[in-house]
Design a protein around this motif. Structure first.
Motif, PDB file in Angstrom:
ATOM      1  N   GLY A 172       0.685  -1.089  -0.144  1.00  0.00           N
ATOM      2  CA  GLY A 172      -0.006   0.006   0.144  1.00  0.00           C
ATOM      3  C   GLY A 172       0.816   1.421  -0.037  1.00  0.00           C
ATOM      4  O   GLY A 172       2.028   1.640  -0.569  1.00  0.00           O
ATOM      5  N   GLY A 175       4.771   1.159   0.481  1.00  0.00           N
ATOM      6  CA  GLY A 175       5.322   0.524  -0.637  1.00  0.00           C
ATOM      7  C   GLY A 175       5.370   1.559  -1.800  1.00  0.00           C
ATOM      8  O   GLY A 175       6.578   1.632  -2.502  1.00  0.00           O
ATOM      9  N   LEU A 179       8.700   2.917  -3.398  1.00  0.00           N
ATOM     10  CA  LEU A 179       8.937   3.056  -5.060  1.00  0.00           C
ATOM     11  C   LEU A 179       8.872   4.241  -5.475  1.00  0.00           C
ATOM     12  O   LEU A 179       9.699   4.461  -6.460  1.00  0.00           O
ATOM     13  N   LEU A 183       1.781   1.718  -6.947  1.00  0.00           N
ATOM     14  CA  LEU A 183       2.258   0.128  -6.762  1.00  0.00           C
ATOM     15  C   LEU A 183       1.910  -0.717  -8.184  1.00  0.00           C
ATOM     16  O   LEU A 183       2.430  -1.530  -8.527  1.00  0.00           O
TER      17      LEU A 183
ATOM     18  N   LEU B 108       3.666  -1.321   8.167  1.00  0.00           N
ATOM     19  CA  LEU B 108       3.900  -1.258   6.635  1.00  0.00           C
ATOM     20  C   LEU B 108       2.501  -1.483   5.815  1.00  0.00           C
ATOM     21  O   LEU B 108       2.734  -0.857   4.797  1.00  0.00           O
ATOM     22  N   VAL B 109       1.629  -2.339   6.079  1.00  0.00           N
ATOM     23  CA  VAL B 109       0.813  -2.974   5.315  1.00  0.00           C
ATOM     24  C   VAL B 109      -0.531  -2.157   5.629  1.00  0.00           C
ATOM     25  O   VAL B 109      -1.217  -1.843   4.640  1.00  0.00           O
ATOM     26  N   GLU B 111      -3.497   0.794   6.874  1.00  0.00           N
ATOM     27  CA  GLU B 111      -3.946   1.803   6.312  1.00  0.00           C
ATOM     28  C   GLU B 111      -4.998   2.200   7.161  1.00  0.00           C
ATOM     29  O   GLU B 111      -6.005   1.470   7.346  1.00  0.00           O
ATOM     30  N   PRO B 155      14.355   0.337  -5.095  1.00  0.00           N
ATOM     31  CA  PRO B 155      13.154   0.433  -4.181  1.00  0.00           C
ATOM     32  C   PRO B 155      12.654  -1.181  -4.305  1.00  0.00           C
ATOM     33  O   PRO B 155      12.207  -1.721  -3.177  1.00  0.00           O
ATOM     34  N   GLN B 159      11.812  -3.765  -1.113  1.00  0.00           N
ATOM     35  CA  GLN B 159      10.754  -4.374  -0.798  1.00  0.00           C
ATOM     36  C   GLN B 159      10.897  -5.951  -0.605  1.00  0.00           C
ATOM     37  O   GLN B 159      10.435  -6.484   0.107  1.00  0.00           O
TER      38      GLN B 159
END
Lengths: 219, 219
Positions: A172, A175, A179, A183, B108-109, B111, B155, B159
């Motif tokens: 999300g 990431g 980046l 994504l 991180l994941v 939200e 990047p 990841q």
DNA sequence: GTCTATAGTGAGATAGAC
DNA sequence: GTCTATCTCACTATAGAC
């Protein structure tokens, strides 16, 4: 196939999007109803409750992943090639359905979701996932035995592949910060495929000499 | 340092364990209170509310991770070696604090955790994380420029590393099903370190010829 | 199949005594 | 610092009319 989504499908779509973003506990049926354009009570006409909705969403997602991966989990292709192409197909599937990776990762990581008893439908989801993992495990093992892959630990390699592919597309906003790009933009997806395939190829392939050894093994 | 934990620390411990397992929305202050051996109201004496408790837990976890990783993010070691040793140190840290990886991955994941406004303490957590990611990014970039690493996309490699290390130790019951063993047993941790280091070394290292090229580059 | 109305529970949070 | 008591609100789920 109706060109307009049935209420049931609409609810599943909304549920998938919300469960992926916020997890089971973070989603309320009220919000699912609003975004589906229905009254709250109508949801309970289509699904026994939140638990069943969640289970059905998971089943749909896992089936999509299985269908994407299935062609490469057969015995017909060489293991390393099958692994690379399978991961590409999985990435394409994630790109087509941006909620899939998150939902998959949540299913892998999350526990103790249901305080009481869990809905019976979840067992179907678990079974699809279990078969998928078994097939992947066999593929890696075949690769090692054939000497195409290094002598890796199979379960750890499974975990590595899941982390490599699922985490990325589940990451999300963070990431995208890493980046510096969306994504799921076509360029980011293309690059991810390239990077993952290279990483797998270089990282898991047996060195030249091993592969020759294996082929010439006369025992 | 008191040999008996202060109430505040006890609450943080309980919160960390629960938030890691169930996520923000899945945890109730009532349960935190019970497991801390306190009344529900006493929690609100130590923390403004659930949001602040969550933020403080995240800060503590991220600081632990930063402290584990910091020695390897300096400029003193060769990049590939620093990367390998840093990942090992991170794995050791995860092994010592089994909730860390889950909490990191969630951060991180996940939200849209807070429906209203998020607690101001979260910014500190975000900043620790951002610095960590920046340092890691620089390390990889140095490795590529020095010709020690392949010409990977930085990047994407970030990841990949996160997925490789954090997902595994966050994977809980499913990870143990795949491994056929406890995630945090000393043998599983040792093996994970070996597999990750090998994967990184083989997968990211520049081929011999490139490395020679770079060293001899006379421009 | 969809709605309004509501039951019933548990959440986060506060007041104020000790 | 901890407690009891309580407030308000959102939640899942149901009942029953249309």
């Amino acid at each position: 196939m109706p060109s307009v989504l049935s209420s049931r499908d609409k609810i599943l779509d909304v549920g998938e999007s919300l469960f992926a973003r916020r997890g089971y506990a973070g989603v309320g049926m009220r919000e699912v109803a609003q975004l589906s354009g229905l009254g709250k009570s109508s949801l309970f006409h289509h699904f026994r409750g939140k638990g069943q909705l969640y289970a059905e969403v998971r089943i749909r997602t896992l089936k999509r992943i299985r269908d994407a991966l299935a062609p490469f989990l057969t015995l017909e292709t060489a293991p390393l090639e099958a692994l690379e192409e399978g991961m590409c197909a999985l990435i394409d599937s994630f790109a087509e359905h941006p909620t899939s990776a998150r939902l998959l990762l949540r299913g892998l990581v999350e526990e103790e979701i249901f305080s009481g008893e869990s809905p019976p439908e979840l067992e179907e989801a678990e079974q699809i996932l279990a078969e998928l993992l078994d097939d992947l495990s066999e593929l890696i093992e075949r690769g090692v035995k054939a000497g195409e892959l290094r002598a890796v630990a199979v379960p750890d390699t499974m975990q590595s592949l899941i982390g490599l592919v699922a985490y990325h597309f589940a990451s999300g906003a963070m990431g995208e910060r890493i980046l510096g790009e969306a994504l799921f933009s076509s360029s980011a997806v293309r690059r991810r495929k390239r990077e993952v395939v290279n990483f797998i190829r270089e990282g898991l392939r047996a060195p030249r000499s091993d592969r020759d050894e294996e082929r010439e093994d006369p025992t």
